[in-house]
Design a protein around this motif. Structure first.
Motif, PDB file in Angstrom:
ATOM      1  N   GLU A   1       0.818  -1.217   0.000  1.00 14.02           N
ATOM      2  CA  GLU A   1       0.000   0.000   0.000  1.00 14.02           C
ATOM      3  C   GLU A   1       0.852   1.267   0.000  1.00 14.02           C
ATOM      4  O   GLU A   1       0.637   2.183  -0.792  1.00 14.02           O
ATOM      5  N   ARG A   2       1.850   1.303   0.869  1.00 13.69           N
ATOM      6  CA  ARG A   2       2.660   2.514   0.976  1.00 13.69           C
ATOM      7  C   ARG A   2       3.397   2.786  -0.336  1.00 13.69           C
ATOM      8  O   ARG A   2       3.479   3.930  -0.783  1.00 13.69           O
ATOM      9  N   ALA A   3       3.903   1.727  -0.959  1.00 16.90           N
ATOM     10  CA  ALA A   3       4.597   1.910  -2.231  1.00 16.90           C
ATOM     11  C   ALA A   3       3.645   2.467  -3.285  1.00 16.90           C
ATOM     12  O   ALA A   3       4.014   3.341  -4.085  1.00 16.90           O
ATOM     13  N   GLN A   4       2.407   1.987  -3.285  1.00 16.99           N
ATOM     14  CA  GLN A   4       1.460   2.470  -4.291  1.00 16.99           C
ATOM     15  C   GLN A   4       1.145   3.944  -4.082  1.00 16.99           C
ATOM     16  O   GLN A   4       1.076   4.715  -5.053  1.00 16.99           O
ATOM     17  N   VAL A   5       0.972   4.332  -2.810  1.00 18.69           N
ATOM     18  CA  VAL A   5       0.653   5.736  -2.546  1.00 18.69           C
ATOM     19  C   VAL A   5       1.829   6.626  -2.942  1.00 18.69           C
ATOM     20  O   VAL A   5       1.659   7.678  -3.558  1.00 18.69           O
ATOM     21  N   ILE A   6       3.031   6.176  -2.595  1.00 15.31           N
ATOM     22  CA  ILE A   6       4.213   6.976  -2.959  1.00 15.31           C
ATOM     23  C   ILE A   6       4.331   7.068  -4.473  1.00 15.31           C
ATOM     24  O   ILE A   6       4.646   8.124  -5.031  1.00 15.31           O
ATOM     25  N   ARG A   7       4.077   5.952  -5.150  1.00 20.28           N
ATOM     26  CA  ARG A   7       4.136   5.989  -6.618  1.00 20.28           C
ATOM     27  C   ARG A   7       3.165   7.014  -7.186  1.00 20.28           C
ATOM     28  O   ARG A   7       3.529   7.807  -8.059  1.00 20.28           O
ATOM     29  N   VAL A   8       1.940   6.984  -6.692  1.00 17.92           N
ATOM     30  CA  VAL A   8       0.942   7.939  -7.185  1.00 17.92           C
ATOM     31  C   VAL A   8       1.407   9.367  -6.927  1.00 17.92           C
ATOM     32  O   VAL A   8       1.364  10.234  -7.814  1.00 17.92           O
ATOM     33  N   MET A   9       1.916   9.594  -5.722  1.00 19.69           N
ATOM     34  CA  MET A   9       2.340  10.953  -5.364  1.00 19.69           C
ATOM     35  C   MET A   9       3.487  11.407  -6.259  1.00 19.69           C
ATOM     36  O   MET A   9       3.458  12.515  -6.813  1.00 19.69           O
ATOM     37  N   LEU A  10       4.470  10.550  -6.446  1.00 17.71           N
ATOM     38  CA  LEU A  10       5.612  10.931  -7.272  1.00 17.71           C
ATOM     39  C   LEU A  10       5.198  11.136  -8.731  1.00 17.71           C
ATOM     40  O   LEU A  10       5.677  12.049  -9.409  1.00 17.71           O
ATOM     41  N   MET A  11       4.306  10.284  -9.219  1.00 11.03           N
ATOM     42  CA  MET A  11       3.881  10.441 -10.612  1.00 11.03           C
ATOM     43  C   MET A  11       3.178  11.778 -10.825  1.00 11.03           C
ATOM     44  O   MET A  11       3.374  12.424 -11.844  1.00 11.03           O
ATOM     45  N   GLU A  12       2.356  12.165  -9.854  1.00  2.00           N
ATOM     46  CA  GLU A  12       1.644  13.431 -10.035  1.00  2.00           C
ATOM     47  C   GLU A  12       2.602  14.615  -9.937  1.00  2.00           C
ATOM     48  O   GLU A  12       2.431  15.614 -10.642  1.00  2.00           O
ATOM     49  N   ILE A  13       3.610  14.513  -9.075  1.00  7.14           N
ATOM     50  CA  ILE A  13       4.638  15.563  -9.049  1.00  7.14           C
ATOM     51  C   ILE A  13       5.314  15.633 -10.409  1.00  7.14           C
ATOM     52  O   ILE A  13       5.530  16.700 -10.987  1.00  7.14           O
ATOM     53  N   ASN A  14       5.615  14.457 -10.957  1.00  5.21           N
ATOM     54  CA  ASN A  14       6.256  14.391 -12.260  1.00  5.21           C
ATOM     55  C   ASN A  14       5.351  14.940 -13.359  1.00  5.21           C
ATOM     56  O   ASN A  14       5.805  15.609 -14.293  1.00  5.21           O
ATOM     57  N   ARG A  15       4.055  14.680 -13.230  1.00  3.61           N
ATOM     58  CA  ARG A  15       3.129  15.180 -14.250  1.00  3.61           C
ATOM     59  C   ARG A  15       3.141  16.711 -14.284  1.00  3.61           C
ATOM     60  O   ARG A  15       3.134  17.332 -15.345  1.00  3.61           O
ATOM     61  N   ILE A  16       3.185  17.314 -13.085  1.00  3.53           N
ATOM     62  CA  ILE A  16       3.250  18.772 -13.032  1.00  3.53           C
ATOM     63  C   ILE A  16       4.501  19.257 -13.749  1.00  3.53           C
ATOM     64  O   ILE A  16       4.450  20.173 -14.581  1.00  3.53           O
ATOM     65  N   GLY A  17       5.635  18.615 -13.452  1.00  2.00           N
ATOM     66  CA  GLY A  17       6.878  19.027 -14.086  1.00  2.00           C
ATOM     67  C   GLY A  17       6.822  18.905 -15.594  1.00  2.00           C
ATOM     68  O   GLY A  17       7.271  19.782 -16.331  1.00  2.00           O
ATOM     69  N   SER A  18       6.252  17.811 -16.057  1.00  2.00           N
ATOM     70  CA  SER A  18       6.180  17.591 -17.500  1.00  2.00           C
ATOM     71  C   SER A  18       5.287  18.624 -18.180  1.00  2.00           C
ATOM     72  O   SER A  18       5.631  19.174 -19.227  1.00  2.00           O
TER      73      SER A  18
END
Lengths: 439, 291
Positions: A125-142
């Motif tokens: 669970e924790r890995a999935q939440v972190i993945r989602v959080m990091l991906m959305e940070i990355n989406r903003i950057g992109s």
């Protein structure tokens, strides 16, 4: 032909198609004279600041109207897919992350999602939440790079400086959380390379505070600005049927009015539990795509806040020791490496641990034979990965369905019949990343 | 619809069987594949089970005459590390694992798979296409239809146009090379997406190609899915598969004058001399050492 004097560095030459001129700046009149008709075939790129990367455009012009447009790609082909076949499944992450270099975490996400599906495992669970959080940070950057380079290509240089300034915040945050600004190789089959640093929450809160303050500036700077609107409105039109025929997904499809987002239609890693909207527009033009991207930045920020709130302590890698990376990383006096406890254990205490470590790191884990296709919603659309395993420790085939590659096919449909200046706007609104296009 | 099961029907889907405490184990996997059909399949030594003529999972006219043809998807594996001729004394060199062959699914497929296959069979019958489907495979909750090469265009058109199917979007066209010594080594893979019904499906064409000089051929689907244009060019570029009917089948990622097709399994990784502006640059391992 009335060239005053022959240019030493860019001479003209005769071909079967006619004379080829290399223009190094100056006046069109010195090249085009009355003996030619208005039809000019110009080559633009691959080294041109307005083609969004090493993209080459071949444009046939009648005056300033584009009658035919073709894109030539392959200048950044690095054989990522072929290379993956010669590495273990875990090492594949470090290759695919380099495809679309503005959205590296999404490449990793699609890949590890596929490997996990082949293995039949699910990250904690924790890995999935972190993945989602990091991906959305990355989406903003992109998306910020898309706005920044798009603005630069259209002459809105303040848009560029503002966009890259904010993107720097994104990269700083990602560097703090994952260790690298780009090409993180942070997602691993089964979880994450390591846990977040202890004070991740403060950094995220700072980041959210900065963005809450600054995102409004984009509306002030660009959204209502007359020049920006005139350059983009009604330009690069591609309606919904054209999108489907040409395979365009992501902001292009959503700007045409179809709310198709993998996060919603085929949710993964708990996206169905987050509260966010899928922004759409109906203009199907460059301006609508701009609006969609800005709105998506706001939505991503919402997801980051929710993910940060629900992050509970726990493991970030599956329990299965046959898949999980044996070592944990730590920062020592000589940089990052395996933790001292782990080294002490495998070198001094447990021969079996050493064998296990050696086998898993050098040979890798076996993945049951079969094939899967998994996709995630990258900033550019449906990023799919087709993985084939024959039961060994290396993939038989890794194919990336790159949205940049597919979406770039829409360039002729968007720009033929328009003005040559609008080609730039259309390409910028497609937002192709050549690392992803060429892989 | 004849045999309809509720969602979560298990026959042929392996998802429910997986995810145990040690799902991957340390063993090579083809013998460990979950699901009854896989085990039966492994017991058969990796060849496709015999099927009655025309009785392929209730496909009626669409089944290829003479039952299924094996659709190989892997090479046989020997020993533990794949090392040969090294005087391996580990005792594991006698291990023999048959090539993985995707097992044909049996009715009921479970979930929406029965519906889609039945609808496709009916739609193909309506359009007069016969003998298109070679095999139905369900693995990890994904439906794969093995299609006869010369019928792929008709099948794609039916998939796109039929009101009960509506696979509007072609996500990707690509190929897989299963290795030099594998029969039907070259497979073309089509990933279709129905946005109307939110379903994904994979069409796979195993090409009869012996690895000879002549390139394998398959009909192009560009006239049905224009997005396949670049996908097919890339597949031609990387695998040397000729898509008949493609409007301009040229190389797309490699230079126009490149020799060979890099993603074939008999094409090396690196070690290719590169010609640039008339000079030949040797492969990295043959360049001068600077140490």
């Amino acid at each position: 032909m009335t060239t005053p004097e022959t240019d030493l560095y860019a001479p003209e030459r005769e071909t079967t198609e006619g004379t080829v001129y290399t223009v190094t700046g100056g006046d069109w009149d010195s090249i085009v004279d009355s003996e030619h008709d208005d039809r000019i075939v110009i080559n633009m790129g691959p080294q041109h600041p307005s083609t969004h990367g090493v993209l080459r455009l071949v444009l046939e012009l009648e005056g300033e109207t584009v009658t035919q447009a073709r894109s030539v790609i392959g200048y950044l082909h690095t054989g990522i897919e072929k290379n993956c076949e010669y590495r273990t499944w875990t090492q594949g992450v470090t290759f695919v992350t380099r495809a679309d270099y503005l959205a590296p975490l999404f490449n990793e996400a699609a890949y590890v999602k596929g490997v996990e599906k082949l293995l039949g495992i699910e990250a904690p669970e924790r890995a999935q939440v972190i993945r989602v959080m990091l991906m959305e940070i990355n989406r903003i950057g992109s998306h910020l790079v898309c706005l920044a380079t798009g603005g630069m290509e259209l002459g809105a240089l303040t848009g560029m400086t503002a966009g890259f300034r904010e993107r720097e915040e994104v990269l700083h945050l990602l560097e703090y959380l994952t260790g690298l600004r780009m090409n993180h190789a942070f997602f691993r089959p089964g979880g994450l390379a390591q846990d977040l640093p202890e004070d991740w929450r403060e950094k995220i809160d700072e980041f959210i505070k900065v963005f809450d303050e600054r995102l409004g500036d984009y509306d002030k700077l660009l959204t209502g600005q007359p020049i920006w609107k005139q350059r983009l409105e009604g330009v690069g039109y591609l309606p919904i049927d054209g999108c489907l025929a040409l395979g365009a997904t992501g902001p292009i499809l959503r700007s045409a009015g179809l709310a198709w987002d993998q996060r919603v239609v085929e949710p993964y890693w708990g996206y169905e539990t987050y509260d966010f909207e899928v922004p759409t527009e109906t203009g199907a033009d460059c301006y609508s795509r701009y609006l969609v991207r800005v709105a998506e930045i706001h939505e991503s920020l919402k997801i980051i806040k929710q993910a940060a709130d629900r992050l509970e302590p726990g493991p970030v890698m599956v329990e299965d020791r046959k898949v999980a990376w044996p070592a944990q990383l730590s920062i020592g006096s000589d940089g990052m490496g395996n933790t001292l406890e782990h080294v002490r254990k495998i070198m001094g205490q447990s021969m079996e641990s050493l064998i296990h470590h050696f086998k898993l790191v050098t040979e890798g884990f076996h993945v049951p034979a079969g094939q899967v296709y998994t996709c995630v919603e990258s900033p550019r659309g449906e990023l799919g990965v087709h993985l084939v395993s024959d039961g060994g420790t290396r993939p038989v085939r890794v194919h990336m369905r790159e949205p940049s590659f597919v979406n770039l096919q829409t360039m002729p449909a968007m720009s033929e019949g328009g003005m040559v200046a609008d080609v730039i706007a259309a390409v910028a609104s497609i937002d192709p990343v050549m690392g992803g296009v060429d892989r | 619809m004849t045999e309809r099961t509720g969602p979560g029907g298990t026959a042929g889907t392996s998802k429910d069987d997986k995810g145990g405490a040690e799902p991957t184990g340390g063993e090579q996997s083809s013998a460990e594949r979950s699901g009854p059909d896989h085990e039966e399949h492994a017991a058969n030594g990796g060849t496709a089970p015999e099927q009655g003529e025309g009785e392929l999972a209730g496909l009626g006219d669409q089944a290829v005459e003479g039952g299924t043809r094996p659709a190989p998807a892997g090479r046989t594996r020997e020993g533990m590390f794949g090392v040969r001729g090294s005087g391996d004394t580990s005792g594991f060199s006698g291990l023999r694992l048959p090539a993985y062959v995707p097992a044909p699914a049996e009715r009921p497929f479970g979930g929406w798979f029965d519906d889609v296959v039945d609808d496709l069979v009916a739609a193909l019958d309506e359009r007069g296409t016969r003998g298109a489907i070679q095999q139905v495979t369900i693995d990890r909750d994904e439906l794969t239809l093995y299609i006869a090469a010369d019928e792929i265009l008709n099948v794609c058109r039916t998939m796109r146009d039929d009101a009960s199917l509506r696979f509007e979007l072609c996500s990707a066209v690509s190929a897989v090379d299963y290795g030099v010594d594998v029969p039907q080594r070259m497979h073309v893979v089509y990933h279709l997406l129905s946005m109307t019904y939110r379903k994904r499906i994979r069409l796979e064409v195993a090409l009869d190609w012996d690895g000879g000089e002549a390139n394998p051929h398959v009909p192009s689907v560009v006239e049905v899915y224009p997005t396949a244009d670049w996908h097919e060019r890339e597949t031609w570029d990387m695998f040397g598969i000729v898509f008949d009917g493609h409007p301009a089948l040229t190389r797309i990622l490699m230079p126009d004058d490149w020799d060979g097709h890099p993603q074939r399994k008999d094409y090396p990784l690196g070690g290719i001399p590169v010609e640039y502006k008339g000079a030949e640059i040797p492969p990295p391992d043959e360049r001068r050492a600077y140490s």
